[in-house]
Every structure is written in structure tokens, then in C-alpha cells.
Design an enzyme around this catalytic site. Structure first.
Site, short mmCIF file in Angstrom:
data_model
loop_
_atom_site.label_atom_id
_atom_site.label_comp_id
_atom_site.label_asym_id
_atom_site.label_seq_id
_atom_site.Cartn_x
_atom_site.Cartn_y
_atom_site.Cartn_z
CG ASP A 82 -1.83 -1.16 1.30
OD1 ASP A 82 -2.13 -1.74 0.24
OD2 ASP A 82 -2.27 -1.51 2.42
CE LYS A 83 0.34 8.59 -1.05
NZ LYS A 83 -0.65 9.67 -1.31
#
Length: 352
Positions: A170-171
Site C-alpha cells: 500500500d502507498k
């Protein structure tokens, strides 16, 4: 060479006389012409499968694309269908064009490179970096950075000079990721992920202390019925998922815990969703959790500020292990917690 590539090659042992023709390659950017002669043992084989066995550097999907692009000939006649059967004694020619420039553009973005060779690269992704370009994040991604960093060492994935992304973070999750630089490495790593042969361990900080202190969380993960932008543990329509966890340390007088998590599967937001479902959402997770203000109010000011100052979910991919796609040797890498998570844990560990 990966085990998968070996098995495909060995399916047609000794079937081909295979030569590169360097005199027809005046510069490194020209196409590569492979010439092969069908042996008697390969008579009747599908041409796409036969060529994949003879040219393990090309995936079967890549061979099929070359056939459909008119770049494969048998005895001088263009082959149009991947299911065409070859005949003993046929002379096959495969013209492989140079890898096209990647659609995302390379950008000079600093990378924490943990390991790199001709087949792959392992990096420690910082929190805040998106892995792949997408609407709203067309630039500044890990893919943009890898294209610039790897340059000509990217041999091409699917005919395009780009890195092969085989898994994502995830970012706002930091930590270890591997990307392939060649098509054979890409397919070998994808196969390992599909077979759950990858070792992946995370460090996390969650609200509350799971009971028991070590265990396994199971639950199919799919799109949340009420919010398609979120994932959730669902009764139907999801994919099986399992996460092992172990409490490393109890913090904040039992209000917070530091965990080690090991993935058995690799679903989107898996650790975040499973822990939230168990009632122990990650600190700083704006999607699956919210601050426990009762716990925060009981902490000293310094610890409160450290927790409130965390701007992303407290999750770090600290270990990554896999079999190298070229020779099968086991590769294992570890990276310590980044500063922002370490500072939160340090502040909470001082609470007595």
C-alpha cells in the site's frame, strides 16, 4: 533458470537446433532473429508451446503475441495461430523486436536499493510512495523510479522496457519489495507468489493486545459491500486469506501492542483488514481504524504526541524471502523499522 523454465525446456529435450545470427544484428537495438529446426520428437507439437520450451527467455504469452504480430514463420510462411502444429524438419524463425520504451516515464527518484542483479531488484519502499502509476498518481511512483534507475538493464516484460511488478505494498506501508528485470524472472517470481512459496513478514503496531498473544486469523477478503473502495472480511465473493501474528511487546499499559505478522496469502490490505476484523486495527490507519481516545488520554504527553503525529498506518514489510529465479538459491532480506514507526514504539515503550 527457474524450475518452471527448466520444466518447460525439458518437455522437449534435444528437439531444436537453435542459433542466433549475429551477422543479421548490426546494432544492439535491432531485432533478434532466432532460427530453430524441428526435430522428429517434436512432430505435432503446438508451435507456441514448442517455442516456449526452446526459448525459455520468452513466456508463452509473449510467444503468442509474437505469432499474432506476424513475427513467426515456418519454412518461410508466416504463422497466424498459436495452436498451429509443427512438423519434423521445419525451419522456424522468430523475430523478436527490441523492447519498446515503457509507457510510464522514468523519473530520477532516490531509491533504497537492498539488492540488485541482472534478473531482479529488491528495494525498501518508503511510506508515501505509490507502486504503480494510476489515475491521480501518474508520476512519482516506484515504477517511474525503477525505470530510471535500472535503465538498459531492463530487458523487457511483455515486449515493453519496464520492471515486472509481482506484488505491491500500500502507498503508506513501508518495506521490502522485489521487482523483476527480465521476463523469465518475472514469471518465476509470479509463480512463487501464486504457490505461496514466498516468505513475507511484517511489523505492526495495533490498538489493544490480541488474545491469544499468538495465533492465526482467517477470513475471505473481498470488496466491502457498503463501500467498494474498502476491503473487508466477507461471507461470499471473497478470496481465502490467512495471517499469522505474534505479540512482540505490550505497550502503553496494555492499550497498544507491537506485533510480528506473517502472510500465508497476499490479499489487498490483508494485514490491515484481518487485524481490524479481530478488533485490533493498526495505529494511524485512516481506512480501517480510528484512534482510541480513552487509551490516548491515559498516556503521557510525549507518547500522545508520538501517536497522534503518525501520519500513516503502522505497518512495515520487514522481511522478504524467495528462491532466485535464475538458480533457485534462497534469498532473504530484512530491513529495520523506519524512523517514524521506531519513534512511536520508543515513546510508547517508556510508558510505565
Amino acid at each position: 533458470m527457474s524450475e518452471r523454465a527448466r520444466s518447460e525446456r525439458d518437455a522437449f529435450p534435444g528437439h531444436w537446433a537453435h542459433d542466433l545470427l549475429p551477422e543479421e544484428l548490426p546494432d544492439p537495438d535491432a531485432q533478434v532473429l532466432h532460427t530453430l529446426t524441428v526435430a522428429a520428437e517434436a512432430d505435432g507439437a503446438r508451435i507456441d508451446r514448442a517455442l516456449t520450451a526452446a526459448l525459455p527467455e520468452l513466456s508463452r504469452s509473449r510467444v503468442q503475441a509474437l505469432i499474432q504480430a506476424g513475427r513467426v514463420r515456418a519454412d518461410g510462411r508466416m504463422i497466424a495461430e498459436p495452436k498451429t502444429r509443427v512438423k519434423a524438419g521445419q525451419r522456424l524463425e522468430v523475430a523478436v523486436p527490441p523492447a519498446a520504451p515503457a509507457t510510464p516515464r522514468g523519473e530520477s527518484i532516490p531509491l533504497a536499493v537492498v539488492y540488485e542483479d541482472a534478473a531482479l531488484i529488491v528495494i525498501d519502499k518508503p511510506a508515501g510512495m505509490v507502486v504503480h502509476p494510476a489515475p491521480g498518481n501518474e508520476t512519482g511512483t516506484l515504477v517511474n523510479a525503477l525505470i530510471a534507475h535500472c535503465g538498459d538493464s531492463l530487458q523487457g516484460i511483455g515486449g515493453e522496457r519496464r520492471p515486472g511488478i509481482v506484488h505491491r505494498l500500500d502507498k503508506d506501508t513501508s518495506g521490502l519489495m522485489v521487482a523483476a528485470k527480465t521476463e523469465p524472472a518475472h514469471h518465476a517470481l509470479v509463480a512463487q507468489f501464486a504457490e505461496r512459496a514466498i516468505d513475507r513478514a511484517y511489523r505492526a503496531v495495533c490498538w489493544g493486545v490480541p488474545d491469544p498473544v499468538s495465533g492465526r486469523i482467517e477470513g475471505d477478503i473481498g470488496r466491502a459491500p457498503q463501500n467498494r473502495k474498502k476491503m473487508a472480511v466477507v461471507a461470499r465473493g471473497g478470496r481465502p486469506a490467512a495471517t499469522q501474528y505474534k505479540v512482540r511487546r505490550v505497550l502503553a499499559r496494555g492499550g497498544i501492542a507491537e506485533l510480528s505478522c506473517k502472510l500465508e496469502t497476499g490479499r489487498t490490505h490483508q494485514v490491515r483488514v484481518h487485524l481490524a476484523e479481530a478488533g485490533h486495527a493498526l495505529l494511524g490507519d485512516p481506512t480501517y481504524g480510528r484512534p482510541r481516545h480513552r487509551v490516548l488520554r491515559e498516556l503521557p504527553d510525549a507518547a500522545q504526541q508520538a501517536v497522534r503525529g503518525l501520519t500513516r498506518q503502522a505497518l512495515h514489510a520487514e522481511r522478504l524471502g524467495f528462491a532466485h529465479p535464475d538458480d533457485g538459491r534462497w534469498c532473504s532480506f530484512e530491513r529495520p523499522l523506519p524512523q517514524d514507526l521506531q519513534e512511536v514504539i520508543d515513546a510508547l515503550s517508556r510508558v510505565t
